[in-house]
Write an enzyme that holds these catalytic residues in place. Structure first.
Site, PDB file in Angstrom:
ATOM      1  CG  HIS A   1      -3.283  -3.487   3.451  1.00  0.00           C
ATOM      2  ND1 HIS A   1      -2.322  -3.007   4.199  1.00  0.00           N
ATOM      3  CD2 HIS A   1      -3.962  -2.730   2.652  1.00  0.00           C
ATOM      4  CE1 HIS A   1      -2.221  -1.656   4.097  1.00  0.00           C
ATOM      5  NE2 HIS A   1      -3.253  -1.381   3.268  1.00  0.00           N
TER       6      HIS A   1
ATOM      7  CB  CYS B   1      -1.112   0.045   1.186  1.00  0.00           C
ATOM      8  SG  CYS B   1      -2.351   1.047   1.103  1.00  0.00           S
TER       9      CYS B   1
ATOM     10  CD  GLU C   1      -0.552  -5.588   6.148  1.00  0.00           C
ATOM     11  OE1 GLU C   1      -1.015  -4.438   5.871  1.00  0.00           O
ATOM     12  OE2 GLU C   1      -0.081  -6.122   4.839  1.00  0.00           O
TER      13      GLU C   1
END
Length: 219
Positions: free
Chosen positions: A194, A86, A196
């Site tokens: 994302h 990002c 994560e």
């Protein structure tokens, strides 16, 4: 052997990334942006998401000049692995470690939702655990995720298997539905989604761990 996770003024995903790699048993260290050197045993640098310097001027444009980025550029140019997610992707573009640029989403709004992605090329360490054509569902959260590159640059990405991921349904106007790319040497990676945030079933999916797991080969 460790993973260095950068922290800028305004980043907000460094601890999510630290937690994600802890689930894989990897050693990490959060590195403040004013540092001038990476830890000596760094094998992977992660530039996490957020809003470095409030996204002033352009997303990632100011963070690109932080002291630590000189060390990151040197690390990457010497073959070290770098992952930008990002805002981290935006910083890699601004620093010239990846080609192209980010524009405002076509609807001019911040977008936060899960997004289906298609694996385009898996001939790289990041997506080595996937098959070409796999569909994965990963959260996105950005206002400037509209990837752009000129015609010659796009052809180069295509010819050198640098396009990693494409949106199944384009949420932001990104050229060619591009969601993630790498450099020609395949050691610098950038994506808007994302992984994560998709590391536990309780969060809805844990497919993000499978992405990050590819980097364990270098630790």
């Amino acid at each position: 052997m460790m993973i260095a996770i950068l922290q800028f003024l305004g980043t907000n995903c460094e601890y999510d990334m630290e937690y994600a790699f802890s689930l894989l048993g990897a050693k990490t260290k959060i590195v403040w942006h004013k540092e001038t050197e990476l830890p000596k045993d760094t094998r992977l640098v992660v530039i996490p998401g957020g809003f470095s310097y409030g996204d002033y001027l352009r997303s990632g444009a100011i963070a690109r000049f932080s002291p630590i980025m000189k060390a990151v550029v040197e690390f990457a140019n010497n073959g070290g692995y770098v992952l930008g997610i990002c805002n981290g992707f935006q910083i890699l573009l601004e620093s010239g470690l990846l080609p192209g640029a980010m524009k405002r989403n076509t609807n001019l709004h911040f977008i936060s939702k899960d997004s289906n992605l298609k694996v385009i090329h898996n001939t790289n360490i990041f997506l080595s655990k996937f098959q070409q054509g796999d569909i994965v569902r990963i959260p996105i959260a950005h206002a400037d995720g509209n990837y752009y590159i000129d015609d010659d640059g796009l052809k180069s990405l295509q010819d050198n298997a640098q396009i990693l991921l494409e949106y199944v349904e384009n949420p932001n106007g990104s050229l060619g539905n591009i969601a993630g790319i790498c450099n020609k040497q395949k050691n610098v990676f950038g994506l808007m989604p994302h992984p994560e945030r998709a590391v536990e079933k309780v969060l809805g999916q844990d497919i993000g761990l499978k992405m990050l797991e590819g980097f364990l080969k270098v630790l």
